[in-house]
Design a protein around this motif. Sequence first.
Motif, short mmCIF file in Angstrom:
data_model
loop_
_atom_site.label_atom_id
_atom_site.label_comp_id
_atom_site.label_asym_id
_atom_site.label_seq_id
_atom_site.Cartn_x
_atom_site.Cartn_y
_atom_site.Cartn_z
N ASP A 31 -16.72 -1.90 2.15
CA ASP A 31 -17.52 -2.90 2.08
C ASP A 31 -17.37 -4.42 1.93
O ASP A 31 -18.25 -4.99 1.99
N ARG A 32 -15.98 -4.65 1.53
CA ARG A 32 -15.47 -5.97 1.31
C ARG A 32 -15.05 -6.75 2.64
O ARG A 32 -14.54 -7.81 2.59
N ILE A 33 -14.86 -5.84 3.57
CA ILE A 33 -14.34 -6.32 5.04
C ILE A 33 -15.78 -7.16 5.82
O ILE A 33 -16.70 -6.11 5.90
N PRO A 34 -15.79 -8.33 5.83
CA PRO A 34 -16.72 -8.89 6.61
C PRO A 34 -17.12 -8.03 8.16
O PRO A 34 -16.14 -7.82 9.07
N LYS A 35 -18.50 -8.01 8.35
CA LYS A 35 -18.80 -7.21 9.47
C LYS A 35 -18.59 -8.41 10.87
O LYS A 35 -18.19 -7.76 11.78
N HIS A 36 -18.80 -9.42 10.49
CA HIS A 36 -18.67 -10.57 11.61
C HIS A 36 -17.62 -11.84 10.78
O HIS A 36 -17.62 -12.04 9.60
N SER A 37 -17.02 -12.39 11.84
CA SER A 37 -16.01 -13.54 11.19
C SER A 37 -16.23 -14.76 12.30
O SER A 37 -16.37 -14.62 13.34
N ALA A 38 -16.26 -15.88 11.59
CA ALA A 38 -16.27 -17.20 12.28
C ALA A 38 -15.03 -17.49 12.85
O ALA A 38 -14.03 -17.01 12.38
N ALA A 39 -15.03 -18.05 13.99
CA ALA A 39 -13.82 -18.47 14.65
C ALA A 39 -12.98 -19.50 13.81
O ALA A 39 -13.79 -20.19 13.33
N LYS A 40 -11.63 -19.28 13.79
CA LYS A 40 -10.95 -19.98 12.77
C LYS A 40 -10.64 -21.32 13.35
O LYS A 40 -10.35 -22.16 12.47
N GLY B 189 0.54 -1.29 0.01
CA GLY B 189 -0.09 -0.08 0.09
C GLY B 189 0.89 1.37 -0.03
O GLY B 189 0.45 2.44 -0.71
N ALA B 190 1.90 1.39 0.68
CA ALA B 190 2.87 2.41 0.79
C ALA B 190 3.48 2.43 -0.65
O ALA B 190 4.01 3.65 -1.08
N LEU B 191 3.74 1.36 -1.26
CA LEU B 191 4.51 1.43 -2.72
C LEU B 191 3.54 2.03 -3.68
O LEU B 191 4.01 2.63 -4.71
N LYS B 192 2.13 1.90 -3.59
CA LYS B 192 1.39 2.33 -4.42
C LYS B 192 1.59 1.91 -5.80
O LYS B 192 1.15 2.54 -6.92
N SER B 193 1.93 0.55 -5.91
CA SER B 193 2.06 0.02 -7.27
C SER B 193 0.84 -0.75 -7.98
O SER B 193 0.43 -1.47 -7.19
N ALA B 194 0.50 -0.39 -9.05
CA ALA B 194 -0.69 -0.93 -9.67
C ALA B 194 -0.43 -2.55 -10.04
O ALA B 194 -1.29 -3.48 -9.98
N LYS B 195 0.86 -3.01 -9.98
CA LYS B 195 1.28 -4.34 -10.13
C LYS B 195 0.66 -5.44 -8.83
O LYS B 195 0.42 -6.55 -9.18
N SER B 196 0.60 -4.68 -7.60
CA SER B 196 0.20 -5.44 -6.76
C SER B 196 -1.61 -5.62 -6.39
O SER B 196 -1.89 -6.10 -5.43
N ILE B 197 -2.32 -4.73 -7.33
CA ILE B 197 -3.75 -4.80 -7.14
C ILE B 197 -4.30 -5.99 -7.28
O ILE B 197 -5.18 -6.58 -6.28
N SER B 198 -4.00 -7.06 -7.98
CA SER B 198 -4.38 -8.33 -8.40
C SER B 198 -4.27 -9.07 -7.06
O SER B 198 -5.22 -9.86 -6.42
N LEU B 199 -3.11 -9.04 -6.47
CA LEU B 199 -2.89 -9.73 -5.35
C LEU B 199 -3.62 -9.37 -4.06
O LEU B 199 -4.05 -10.17 -3.18
N LEU B 200 -3.64 -8.10 -4.07
CA LEU B 200 -4.49 -7.53 -2.78
C LEU B 200 -5.99 -7.80 -2.67
O LEU B 200 -6.59 -8.05 -1.94
N GLU B 201 -6.62 -7.76 -4.11
CA GLU B 201 -7.77 -8.16 -4.36
C GLU B 201 -8.14 -9.59 -3.94
O GLU B 201 -9.04 -9.96 -3.27
N GLN B 202 -7.27 -10.56 -4.20
CA GLN B 202 -7.26 -12.05 -3.73
C GLN B 202 -7.33 -12.01 -2.27
O GLN B 202 -7.98 -12.76 -1.65
N ALA B 203 -6.43 -11.14 -1.88
CA ALA B 203 -6.27 -11.20 -0.37
C ALA B 203 -7.63 -10.77 0.63
O ALA B 203 -7.97 -11.13 1.58
N LEU B 204 -8.54 -10.04 -0.33
CA LEU B 204 -9.79 -9.79 0.24
C LEU B 204 -10.62 -10.75 0.43
O LEU B 204 -11.66 -10.76 1.27
N LEU B 205 -10.39 -11.97 -0.04
CA LEU B 205 -11.10 -13.14 0.01
C LEU B 205 -10.53 -14.12 1.08
O LEU B 205 -11.02 -15.11 1.57
N ASN B 206 -9.46 -13.49 1.88
CA ASN B 206 -8.92 -14.30 2.83
C ASN B 206 -9.97 -14.49 3.86
O ASN B 206 -10.86 -13.62 4.29
N GLU B 207 -9.73 -15.55 4.92
CA GLU B 207 -10.60 -16.01 5.81
C GLU B 207 -10.45 -15.12 7.18
O GLU B 207 -11.27 -15.26 8.27
N ASP B 208 -9.18 -14.62 7.05
CA ASP B 208 -8.78 -13.71 8.44
C ASP B 208 -9.27 -12.13 8.17
O ASP B 208 -8.75 -11.67 7.34
#
Length: 431
Positions: free
Chosen positions: A267-276, A227-246
Amino acid sequence: MQVNALRALTSHPTRGKADVFTPVIAKFEHENEHVSLTALQAIGGSKLKEKEGTDVWKDCRLRLVRIISNRNQAFTWRQQGEAAIALAKIYGQSELALLNGLLTKERNPRLRAKVIEAIGEVSNPEAAEILLAIRDTEKAVIMECTNALVKVCKDTTLTPELKDRAYQTILSFLERNDMAVTTTAASALADSVFLRESSVEPLMLAYSRLKTPDDVETMVEIAKALGALKSAKSISLLEQALLNEDNTVVTAAAQALKNITGKDYSDRIPKHSAAKYTDYDWKYFDAIRRDQEILLRTSRGDIKIRLFPDEAPFTVMSMMKLIDKGFFNGLVFHRVVSNFVIQGGDPRGDGWGGPGYAIRSEFSLLKYRRGMVGVASAGKDTEGCQLFVTHCPTPHLDGRYTIFGQVLEGMEVVDAIQVGDRIESVAVTRK
């Protein structure tokens, strides 16, 4: 009381009052190591200068050098390390030769890490060259070297060539494939002194090797760096990270994407998360006594602890099962803060390890008084196997860290424990 008094004394404005430091310096060699270490830490942050009192200044250096040299083996490596840091903070460049000499002959990685921290306090080309010549493979040393290089490279007198060598060295640490080293390196690469586009792909590659729950902190730190580097190259990886269980990883990825694209991803951040991780072993749980006790045998003596299965049922059950496996036997206390806590139970021995799973937080109405036993965490529902015991009342921990036990006997042992002391065994006792 002495620990608190030392901290309070040197937190006050002391310019032109050299005599204020005399009682602090007198505690350097105190028989209680908590007092000794606090005095050394306090003097290091005191801003003591030669012009404020030549005699005090000379006496302070003489005592610090005596501890560092340790010719009669009268001091611990912890005291040597804190003395080295204080020496560097107060006397600076003139002490680099002494510090480098200690670094050259010393083999204890914990002390080497402390000496490297001290060298990092001297921001000049000579200090940078010493740090760049280090070839250790020990994780603690590499991490401290990274932090020290960041400090030193903020000095404007360093040449671009020297700063580039430091950058390349830190970049190479990402290849170590160790969560703690990678986290420290990612944090350094996000610092303004090393912020370069060439870091993006190595950081993305490092991220691809990580997984939850063990590597959550590392994943978050890499997301922050991207995020600090602000490179468009990392957008795809970060969008995939939005699907992480954590949720912690998702939140970091959303913030990084906002930094890069300017869009709001909240709005992509779940308001509640199940115990891991859940372990509904009711048969095992029902076998735990309401007055269950465990005996923690340490290299300093025994500590008897009563568990609280009613207040922290899943935490107690998890800890009991780890005890059954002999998980804690031989592990060290990796963190001790005088008049605060002792902390151990990490299989790595550096504060970065866990049992391979994370359990839910179990907050109760219990308060952190002296001798309460809690579980370390990196945020809600990230608890594992690292336990801590409080030296004194710590109300700022209430409602933030699970309490699962209380010391019944052996607080004098808790008070004596220092970093590096061992948990020899943990046994379940029944009345």
